[in-house]
Design an enzyme around this catalytic site. Structure first.
Site, PDB file in Angstrom:
ATOM      1  N   ASP A 196      48.577  33.422  65.759  1.00 38.90           N
ATOM      2  CA  ASP A 196      49.821  33.753  65.045  1.00 38.90           C
ATOM      3  C   ASP A 196      49.965  35.260  64.881  1.00 38.90           C
ATOM      4  O   ASP A 196      48.965  35.987  64.853  1.00 38.90           O
ATOM      5  CB  ASP A 196      49.810  33.155  63.628  1.00 38.90           C
ATOM      6  CG  ASP A 196      49.783  31.649  63.651  1.00 38.90           C
ATOM      7  OD1 ASP A 196      50.185  31.062  64.662  1.00 38.90           O
ATOM      8  OD2 ASP A 196      49.340  31.085  62.634  1.00 38.90           O
ATOM      9  N   TYR A 197      51.196  35.674  64.710  1.00 38.94           N
ATOM     10  CA  TYR A 197      51.510  37.097  64.464  1.00 38.94           C
ATOM     11  C   TYR A 197      50.630  37.661  63.343  1.00 38.94           C
ATOM     12  O   TYR A 197      50.110  38.767  63.440  1.00 38.94           O
ATOM     13  CB  TYR A 197      52.996  37.150  64.084  1.00 38.94           C
ATOM     14  CG  TYR A 197      53.594  38.522  63.955  1.00 38.94           C
ATOM     15  CD1 TYR A 197      53.765  39.326  65.079  1.00 38.94           C
ATOM     16  CD2 TYR A 197      54.021  38.990  62.715  1.00 38.94           C
ATOM     17  CE1 TYR A 197      54.342  40.588  64.954  1.00 38.94           C
ATOM     18  CE2 TYR A 197      54.598  40.242  62.593  1.00 38.94           C
ATOM     19  CZ  TYR A 197      54.760  41.037  63.718  1.00 38.94           C
ATOM     20  OH  TYR A 197      55.316  42.275  63.604  1.00 38.94           O
TER      21      TYR A 197
END
Ligand code: URA
Length: 254
Positions: A106-107
């Site tokens: 994920d970011y």
């Protein structure tokens, strides 16, 4: 998916040269797109053209390589980003390979991710049947209930099904936060966060410490190292053996 962009940007994304150098080369008539010399500045490409540069047309190497990267927070696990955010591949500008991230983080997750141009390795590492272990350090707000850790070990029901057995260890407790080490061998979307959110914990920080036996070691955020041939062979062999024997690691209960 194809994305239209200027030729000079594409050349720099491929790692052929800097954008400024690409502009010079285009002006000098040294750049061919699908065999045709292009001198028009701002020429638009789709991202699937063959680019040749006089003198350095063979610069993109076909060598099959894999890197272990320590992804910082706020970086997208992709080759390009429509919203102009920094991507993992931006860190590999000096490498003359067509690289892509193997799977995703994920970011807002940091840590270990493989970056490769090896299709076989990518398929093996990302395929659910190969059950490669991934270890995360999760930091949650407040304290954790031991019965929740036990439930996470045994499997809980998320909206996309039961999670498989996991290795879960209370790592460190502080006044206002708790760190938990968790090893899973699935790669569902946002899986670790969802496992903790299931019990209404707020995940403050998530870092992947290792992929299979590959740990970050001394790699700092934003740094990478090339895997040795032996490491690549070992990762592939582990995946193939798990797949063949349908092995799901049987974690010891604590
Ligand atoms: N689980 C998550 O929730 N996020 C990741 O990035 C990886 C695993």
């Amino acid at each position: 998916m194809e994305e239209k962009m200027r030729l000079q940007k594409y050349m720099s994304q491929l790692g052929l040269c800097s954008r400024r150098r690409a502009e010079e080369l285009i002006q000098e008539g040294k750049v061919k797109v699908n065999g045709e010399i292009i001198t028009q500045m701002g020429y638009i490409v789709n991202g699937d053209e063959k680019i040749e540069i006089e003198g350095i047309e063979n610069k993109v190497s076909n060598e099959v390589v894999t890197f272990l990267f320590n992804k910082p927070l706020g970086v997208v696990s992709s080759v390009k980003d429509d919203r102009g955010r920094k991507t993992i591949i931006d860190f590999f500008k000096n490498e003359n390979y067509r690289l892509y991230p193997v799977g995703r983080l994920d970011y807002n997750t940091s840590g270990a991710i493989l970056v490769s141009n090896d299709g076989e390795l990518t398929n093996l590492v990302t395929h659910p049947s190969t059950h490669l272990n991934k270890t995360y350090m999760v930091t949650i707000d407040g304290k954790v209930k031991l019965e929740h850790l036990e439930a996470l070990r045994n499997g809980i029901l998320l909206e996309d099904g039961m999670t498989q057995k996991a290795e879960v260890e209370l790592f460190r407790e502080k006044i206002d936060q708790t760190m938990i080490k968790i090893t899973i061998h699935e790669g569902r979307n946002r899986q670790v966060r969802r496992m903790f959110e299931h019990f209404s914990y707020h995940v403050r920080n998530l870092n992947r410490d290792s992929v299979g036996f590959l740990t970050l070691g001394s790699l700092k955020r934003g740094e990478y190292r090339k895997l040795s041939d032996l490491e690549v062979r070992m990762i592939k062999n582990i995946c193939k053996a798990n797949q063949k024997n349908n092995i799901i690691p049987d974690y010891k209960k604590k």
